[in-house]
Scaffold this motif. Structure first.
Motif: not given
Lengths: 463, 463
Positions: B71, B73, B86-89, B91-92
């Motif tokens: 990740d 930001p 990318t989705l916030e990891p 959360v994933l």
């Protein structure tokens, strides 16, 4: 279950255009502060994801619009006396998103103790992961104790917190708009994944934040997660009128709720917004039994489990007094200041003081009244009586719906779904099936256009 | 599938005490930068939670120790040319935790652009929600572009970032220890929920952070989430030796990997830590086919889809040069500085420059080599050849396991699980079933004692 007689008592089916909205406010063993002491309660429910997944499934089976978790980044209250531990609510919501399909998912997050880039990214990600079911209850987090977890000696003033919140939300919304809905073209042959012109640096230069953007996350199913607000001080109401799409609020009387409702809808109108674009949901703590007397007994059983010394400490903290200055069998001191002098939770302060004054309650009685719902309306009675209260408030413009706060969980939520909802449905007040798939659709709220995409089409029109 | 002949080639079953560890490093359509252009790839996989849940299930079926999401930001690279969204990891990972049972869940999070109270709370919550499967890859986030998303004009110096990271981690660990394991007593009869003496304010007063605590979250199943580290600069190695329990690293040659392995284990020993308490996992990009020639063809197909102009821009950014100063068919300029002068990703810089110099690569050739694994080892061949490489590195003290980085996802991971793992199992190198239930147990790492609980028992012993 609804009998035809019940349905006949309220035969009007005139609500086709006005839809009652219900949010389930979830909190470990329930909203009554003594609920954890009941034999039925799991005292470690607060860290048990399966408990919360079960609650969400009950609410979804009841076709609730949404569930909600409050939050504060500080260990509040007295851990010795009450389960104060909570999982971080965006984590909890995401774990629930994975095992539900329809229900909206709202979490509190603080604008004072977060950074807009991180939080915008997290809510956009939850919106993706849940297929458009994310909502954010924007709070400014009162209290010096929270500040001390974030390298700050004490809290910012109330007004400054709201100023920061306003800019924070502006940055977050710009970031959510930083990808046009159609930015990802995925043209494998030519090797173009996204259209540069549809991914925007936001270049925000404000008083509190300077943020370049774009977000790492493409525009989410709802465009923006639903924006919820829950403070009803002057600053809070102005913030809500400008930004909120749903408002959680605490009222003790129908008259107060009506006055608040009219005031907030007018403030919204004054800012050029459609008053229908903001849904007002007072909290209600239903305590339900087959007869009113049995329900009163349930309430009394819970009240008997309250620990008065602990509850007095919490009241003292809200009022900014020492516990010793609040003798249990006397009324509140006469010299409490106006909320203007309070930098913490202003509107909750006023609600509690007014409740005590209006009903001439002793500190002990006040503690009993607050134990169930921390200032929210406690509705004690049969399922029909609860449904009547909901209908009256809804039809007399005190509410667009309710924030349902079961005193005991999961049983209080299960009872509400099994006994109150069928009555509301028979009266034509509440949905039998979900009509849409996103949280915004459940609340009848539009999907926001991207501000950047709008600018582009305006440019296009003038060319 | 493994034949007896294969097993006989490597009949040694001497690894009962040394366990190979495998982490699946997941990234939308795969680690090859052109993987999204293949017909089989879902170009929008990066925001598709079902895609990642499927990958995690494949890795779990293969009994991988863990999965991992990197990740940053900031929206990196060129969105026009490659899926960068990318989705916030965290959360994933949480959405994956809800649909898996065993596999460890590691996400990168930045100590430069987060706050320790928030991040400690989030990882502790994920550890609760997953039943003890959370891991945190601690990074300091290089680059001015990230700083500009966080109201800062440019990045902190490399050394300052690591100083902050060290204090950040110290605060997080104190917060994770702020509840003793047995703090929640849940005595309903007496009304005592937690034992005050077992919930600790941490009162951290440091250079970067002042944090009162306690955390809002009781001690999590693992005590502390697993601490992972992935930088191999001097600062990075010292940080790893002091704090890390697993290390992700990139090497092009066995010799470099062995030197790094010996060096880091020695640094760990020098600090009084057991060198077995840190697991070193070089990255490997396996490109697998029935014959080596077919595997080479697969690699070539991917390389042909690389867009050289875009790849050159990324290389230029890593080297701190303009793209125009790197002609595609010439070698790297002779005057590139030592990594001491680089404030970004130091060790990746040196790895790339040394790779180009050692093999006398032109910029175009270098881009091809980096396209597959961004500097990680690309292993092209049959399943047996890949297994041989893994075994050789493992047995010659270059690795305690591997960070498996499939070039194409999901197919590359599926192939690895179906074809390479059976060979490793036949050779006695890799587990057939999970022996434990937490991420720490998968890696054979102990559950840390709480520093506060330890102090108490020492006090108890001296009393």
């Amino acid at each position: 279950m609804t009998t035809p007689a019940e349905a006949n008592q309220n035969p009007t089916r005139q609500h086709a255009t006005r839809q009652l909205h219900l949010n389930a406010f979830l909190m470990s063993t329930g909203h009554h502060e003594a609920s954890w002491r009941l034999p039925e309660s799991n005292g470690l429910a607060g860290t048990d994801v399966a408990h919360f997944q079960r609650l969400a499934r009950i609410a979804e089976a009841g076709r609730f619009d949404s569930i909600f978790f409050a939050d504060s980044p500080v260990l509040g209250g007295d851990v010795g006396r009450r389960p104060s531990a909570t999982l971080e609510p965006t984590v909890l919501l995401t774990a629930i998103a994975a095992v539900t399909e329809h229900i909206g998912l709202i979490a509190t997050a603080s604008t004072t103790y977060n950074d807009p880039y991180n939080l915008a990214r997290r809510f956009a990600s939850i919106d993706h992961v849940s297929g458009g079911r994310a909502g954010w209850n924007v709070v400014t987090t009162a209290g010096d104790e929270a500040a001390k977890n974030f390298s700050q000696p004490g809290q910012l003033a109330h007004f400054s917190r709201y100023e920061r919140a306003s800019e924070f939300l502006d940055v977050a919304q710009k970031l959510w708009d930083s990808w046009d809905d159609d930015a990802t073209v995925v043209d494998k042959a030519s090797g173009v994944w996204a259209d540069h012109d549809r991914v925007h640096a936001i270049n925000h230069e404000g008083e509190h934040f300077q943020v370049q953007g774009a977000l790492t996350v493409p525009r989410s199913p709802q465009g923006h997660p639903l924006i919820v607000q829950a403070g009803s001080s002057e600053d809070g109401k102005n913030f809500a009128a400008e930004h909120a799409e749903a408002v959680f609020v605490a009222h003790q009387t129908l008259q107060d709720a009506q006055a608040f409702y009219a005031d907030l809808k007018q403030r919204t109108r004054d800012l050029g917004r459609d008053p229908e674009s903001i849904k007002i949901l007072p909290g209600i703590v239903p305590i339900i039994a087959a007869t009113e007397a049995e329900a009163r007994l349930l309430e009394q059983q819970l009240e008997d489990l309250i620990q008065p010394e602990f509850a007095r400490q919490r009241l003292a903290s809200l009022l900014g007094r020492s516990p010793a200055s609040l003798p249990l069998d006397e009324q509140l001191p006469a010299d409490l200041p106006h909320e203007d002098a309070i930098e913490g939770a202003k509107s909750r302060y006023t609600l509690v003081v007014e409740l005590a004054r209006r009903e001439h309650l002793t500190v002990r009685q006040l503690i009993g009244r607050l134990g169930g719902g921390r200032g929210h309306l406690v509705a004690v009675g049969t399922a029909t009586q609860i449904a009547d209260t909901i209908q009256t408030w809804f039809e007399s413009k005190a509410a667009d719906g309710f924030n349902i706060m079961p005193a005991v969980l999961p049983s209080g939520l299960q009872t509400f779904v099994e006994q109150v909802l069928p009555i509301l449905r028979a009266r034509g007040l509440f949905r039998t099936e979900y009509a849409g798939s996103t949280l915004r659709e459940h609340y009848g709220l539009p999907r926001p256009q991207s501000r950047f995409a709008v600018e582009r089409s305006l440019l296009g029109a003038s060319a």
